[in-house]
Write a protein that holds these residues in place. Structure first.
Motif, PDB file in Angstrom:
ATOM      1  N   CYS A 176      -4.925  46.685  44.244  1.00  0.00           N
ATOM      2  CA  CYS A 176      -5.302  48.085  44.028  1.00  0.00           C
ATOM      3  C   CYS A 176      -5.251  48.906  45.309  1.00  0.00           C
ATOM      4  CB  CYS A 176      -6.712  48.170  43.452  1.00  0.00           C
ATOM      5  SG  CYS A 176      -7.116  46.876  42.259  1.00  0.00           S
ATOM      6  N   CYS A 233      -2.578  51.790  46.322  1.00  0.00           N
ATOM      7  CA  CYS A 233      -2.639  53.146  45.762  1.00  0.00           C
ATOM      8  C   CYS A 233      -4.006  53.791  45.977  1.00  0.00           C
ATOM      9  CB  CYS A 233      -2.337  53.115  44.270  1.00  0.00           C
ATOM     10  SG  CYS A 233      -0.646  52.599  43.911  1.00  0.00           S
ATOM     11  N   HIS A 234      -5.071  53.001  45.814  1.00  0.00           N
ATOM     12  CA  HIS A 234      -6.397  53.622  45.774  1.00  0.00           C
ATOM     13  C   HIS A 234      -7.020  53.849  47.150  1.00  0.00           C
ATOM     14  CE1 HIS A 234      -7.154  54.121  41.471  1.00  0.00           C
ATOM     15  NE2 HIS A 234      -6.351  53.091  41.336  1.00  0.00           N
ATOM     16  N   ARG A 253     -14.366  60.916  37.041  1.00  0.00           N
ATOM     17  CA  ARG A 253     -13.759  59.920  36.137  1.00  0.00           C
ATOM     18  C   ARG A 253     -14.813  59.326  35.195  1.00  0.00           C
ATOM     19  NH1 ARG A 253      -8.010  59.562  36.366  1.00  0.00           N
ATOM     20  NH2 ARG A 253      -7.491  60.649  38.288  1.00  0.00           N
ATOM     21  N   LYS A 310     -16.307  60.533  31.404  1.00  0.00           N
ATOM     22  CA  LYS A 310     -15.850  60.121  30.063  1.00  0.00           C
ATOM     23  C   LYS A 310     -16.417  58.771  29.651  1.00  0.00           C
ATOM     24  CE  LYS A 310     -11.690  58.803  32.444  1.00  0.00           C
ATOM     25  NZ  LYS A 310     -10.476  59.419  32.991  1.00  0.00           N
ATOM     26  N   MET A 350      -1.376  55.354  36.674  1.00  0.00           N
ATOM     27  CA  MET A 350      -2.104  54.095  36.839  1.00  0.00           C
ATOM     28  C   MET A 350      -1.425  53.012  36.016  1.00  0.00           C
ATOM     29  SD  MET A 350      -4.611  52.130  37.754  1.00  0.00           S
ATOM     30  CE  MET A 350      -5.246  50.582  37.144  1.00  0.00           C
TER      31      MET A 350
HETATM   32  C1  HEC Z   1       0.819  52.005  41.679  1.00  0.00           C
HETATM   33  C2  HEC Z   1      -0.402  52.620  42.116  1.00  0.00           C
HETATM   34  C3  HEC Z   1      -1.717  52.082  41.565  1.00  0.00           C
HETATM   35  C4  HEC Z   1      -2.198  50.801  41.629  1.00  0.00           C
HETATM   36  C5  HEC Z   1      -1.515  49.588  42.222  1.00  0.00           C
HETATM   37  C6  HEC Z   1      -3.499  50.829  41.008  1.00  0.00           C
HETATM   38  N1  HEC Z   1      -3.803  52.081  40.580  1.00  0.00           N
HETATM   39 FE1  HEC Z   1      -5.477  52.641  39.602  1.00  0.00          FE
HETATM   40  N2  HEC Z   1      -4.753  54.530  39.430  1.00  0.00           N
HETATM   41  C7  HEC Z   1      -3.553  54.982  39.950  1.00  0.00           C
HETATM   42  C8  HEC Z   1      -3.370  56.384  39.615  1.00  0.00           C
HETATM   43  C9  HEC Z   1      -2.199  57.234  40.000  1.00  0.00           C
HETATM   44  C10 HEC Z   1      -4.517  56.754  38.882  1.00  0.00           C
HETATM   45  C11 HEC Z   1      -4.811  58.120  38.266  1.00  0.00           C
HETATM   46  C12 HEC Z   1      -4.193  58.143  36.890  1.00  0.00           C
HETATM   47  C13 HEC Z   1      -4.437  59.505  36.213  1.00  0.00           C
HETATM   48  O1  HEC Z   1      -5.554  59.701  35.733  1.00  0.00           O
HETATM   49  O2  HEC Z   1      -3.517  60.301  36.221  1.00  0.00           O
HETATM   50  C14 HEC Z   1      -5.365  55.576  38.789  1.00  0.00           C
HETATM   51  C15 HEC Z   1      -6.585  55.553  38.121  1.00  0.00           C
HETATM   52  C16 HEC Z   1      -7.412  54.456  38.087  1.00  0.00           C
HETATM   53  C17 HEC Z   1      -8.706  54.428  37.448  1.00  0.00           C
HETATM   54  C18 HEC Z   1      -9.361  55.589  36.712  1.00  0.00           C
HETATM   55  C19 HEC Z   1      -9.058  55.488  35.254  1.00  0.00           C
HETATM   56  C20 HEC Z   1      -9.702  56.612  34.504  1.00  0.00           C
HETATM   57  O3  HEC Z   1     -10.151  56.377  33.374  1.00  0.00           O
HETATM   58  O4  HEC Z   1      -9.771  57.732  35.011  1.00  0.00           O
HETATM   59  C21 HEC Z   1      -9.219  53.192  37.633  1.00  0.00           C
HETATM   60  C22 HEC Z   1     -10.572  52.700  37.150  1.00  0.00           C
HETATM   61  C23 HEC Z   1      -8.256  52.424  38.378  1.00  0.00           C
HETATM   62  N3  HEC Z   1      -7.163  53.225  38.632  1.00  0.00           N
HETATM   63  C24 HEC Z   1      -8.426  51.131  38.745  1.00  0.00           C
HETATM   64  C25 HEC Z   1      -7.454  50.371  39.396  1.00  0.00           C
HETATM   65  C26 HEC Z   1      -7.615  48.986  39.702  1.00  0.00           C
HETATM   66  C27 HEC Z   1      -8.851  48.167  39.405  1.00  0.00           C
HETATM   67  C28 HEC Z   1      -6.461  48.568  40.304  1.00  0.00           C
HETATM   68  C29 HEC Z   1      -6.107  47.193  40.808  1.00  0.00           C
HETATM   69  C30 HEC Z   1      -6.345  46.086  39.883  1.00  0.00           C
HETATM   70  C31 HEC Z   1      -5.586  49.734  40.368  1.00  0.00           C
HETATM   71  N4  HEC Z   1      -6.226  50.790  39.807  1.00  0.00           N
HETATM   72  C32 HEC Z   1      -4.321  49.710  40.901  1.00  0.00           C
HETATM   73  C33 HEC Z   1      -2.642  54.232  40.653  1.00  0.00           C
HETATM   74  C34 HEC Z   1      -2.735  52.874  40.906  1.00  0.00           C
END
Ligand code: HEC
Length: 148
Positions: A80, A83-84, A103, A106, A122
């Protein structure tokens, strides 16, 4: 005839015993001069099948161990963080209290579900395709615990 046979037999037995004793002394010295490490090497060389199956068992054991040992922090750091940590494609940043509070409006379950199934930028399971649902949730918890 019987006597002759008996004495021949006696000689044979004596010679056999004598050479066994001599051979026994010689090999006894060799055994003593082997170190424990050398004996282990010999044992490994004469048991290649056992060695191969042991290597397989070790690989299986370590794979199972690491899969069950990783926690939310490990999964975050592996899958994660890319990106995060920087907010790639609008990802809510690790530690950004306001972004994560928005976030969570909801509901936590929806946030979990979106992390598991993916939403817009995501990716599904945040690219951790061998993560169980609980492991994805643990990674989300790790982010949330550090973003409030
Ligand atoms: C390739 C890039 C990327 C990776 C790797 C990634 N994320 Fe994300 N994540 C995003 C993006 C972009 C968003 C926002 C999506 C949107 O709401 O438009 C997001 C949103 C989220 C959210 C919010 C969801 C919501 O309901 O609003 C969560 C929780 C989250 N990610 C958890 C994780 C976790 C846990 C991992 C690793 C296991 C992870 N992400 C890996 C790009 C990534």
């Amino acid at each position: 005839m019987n006597n002759f046979m008996n004495s021949r037999l006696k000689n044979l037995v004596l010679i056999t015993i004598a050479s066994a004793v001599l051979w026994g002394c010689g090999s006894g010295e060799k055994t003593v001069s082997l170190t424990a490490a050398q004996e282990k090497q010999v044992a490994e060389r004469i048991a290649p099948a056992g060695h191969v199956s042991m290597a397989g068992q070790v690989a299986v054991a370590s794979a199972g161990g690491s899969a069950s040992a990783r926690d939310g922090g490990d999964i975050y750091a592996t899958n994660c963080v890319a990106c995060h940590s920087s907010g790639v494609a609008g990802a809510p940043k690790f530690g950004d209290v306001d972004a994560w509070a928005a976030r969570l409006e909801k509901g936590l379950e929806t946030v979990y579900t979106n992390a598991i199934n993916g939403i817009r930028g995501m990716p599904m399971r945040g690219t951790c395709m061998d993560c169980s649902d609980d492991e994805v949730k643990a990674a989300v918890d790790h982010i949330l615990d550090n973003s409030k």
